[in-house]
Scaffold this active site. Sequence first.
Site, PDB file in Angstrom:
ATOM      1  N   PRO A   1       0.778  -1.245   0.000  1.00 19.33           N
ATOM      2  CA  PRO A   1       0.000   0.000   0.000  1.00 19.33           C
ATOM      3  C   PRO A   1       0.810   1.296   0.000  1.00 19.33           C
ATOM      4  O   PRO A   1       0.793   2.068   0.963  1.00 19.33           O
ATOM      5  CB  PRO A   1      -0.852  -0.137   1.258  1.00 19.33           C
ATOM      6  CG  PRO A   1      -0.004  -0.944   2.184  1.00 19.33           C
ATOM      7  CD  PRO A   1       0.710  -1.930   1.292  1.00 19.33           C
ATOM      8  N   CYS A   2       1.461   1.581  -1.116  1.00 20.20           N
ATOM      9  CA  CYS A   2       2.204   2.838  -1.231  1.00 20.20           C
ATOM     10  C   CYS A   2       1.276   4.049  -1.200  1.00 20.20           C
ATOM     11  O   CYS A   2       1.725   5.153  -0.887  1.00 20.20           O
ATOM     12  CB  CYS A   2       3.065   2.832  -2.492  1.00 20.20           C
ATOM     13  SG  CYS A   2       2.180   2.445  -4.005  1.00 20.20           S
ATOM     14  N   HIS A   3      -0.002   3.848  -1.470  1.00 20.30           N
ATOM     15  CA  HIS A   3      -0.960   4.963  -1.404  1.00 20.30           C
ATOM     16  C   HIS A   3      -1.145   5.470   0.021  1.00 20.30           C
ATOM     17  O   HIS A   3      -1.639   6.577   0.221  1.00 20.30           O
ATOM     18  CB  HIS A   3      -2.317   4.551  -1.998  1.00 20.30           C
ATOM     19  CG  HIS A   3      -2.991   3.433  -1.272  1.00 20.30           C
ATOM     20  ND1 HIS A   3      -2.675   2.104  -1.497  1.00 20.30           N
ATOM     21  CD2 HIS A   3      -3.947   3.434  -0.310  1.00 20.30           C
ATOM     22  CE1 HIS A   3      -3.431   1.347  -0.712  1.00 20.30           C
ATOM     23  NE2 HIS A   3      -4.208   2.131   0.020  1.00 20.30           N
TER      24      HIS A   3
END
Length: 173
Positions: A142-144
């Site tokens: 989850p780089c978001h």
Amino acid sequence: MTLTQPTANAVRYSIIDSGLGRILLTSDGDHLTGLYLDDFDQILERLAMPGDAEPVLDDGLTVFAATGEQLAEYFAGSRVAFDIPLAPKGTEFQREVWQALTTIPYGATAGYGELAAWISRPTAARAVGAANGRNPISIIVPCHRVIGANGALTGYAWGEEKKRTLLNLEAGH
């Protein structure tokens, strides 16, 4: 969730529909190696490096079916964690950052400096940001969930609108 090294098999791919639009999935045959939200032709071209086999469309892979099912549950709001075998290709440092990303809880965010501290490199916030930007497995790694120090929605490869959509989904909006 543990990230492993991808195998040397030819790249397999599938394109699925999701709550965020079409998604390109890539695999080494056993693991998910990529989840991309845009620029499919450019990504497939880049994956077909000189000397390697061309990527092969393979909609029948078990890992693609499992990823599609889990993403559908995620977008429906009934899944907060993924259970997919992952093998992103990257440097040791990048993989260390990506592993740290998987520890950011659903619905939470972290800053680049926080991630740098988590991997015991407190002065490496910029390098962490660069590694974050090269994450090949969006949403599941989850780089978001990484935001700027001032809370700004910074640096999402697929655009601020998609990042906001994912963060709002996780916040229950």
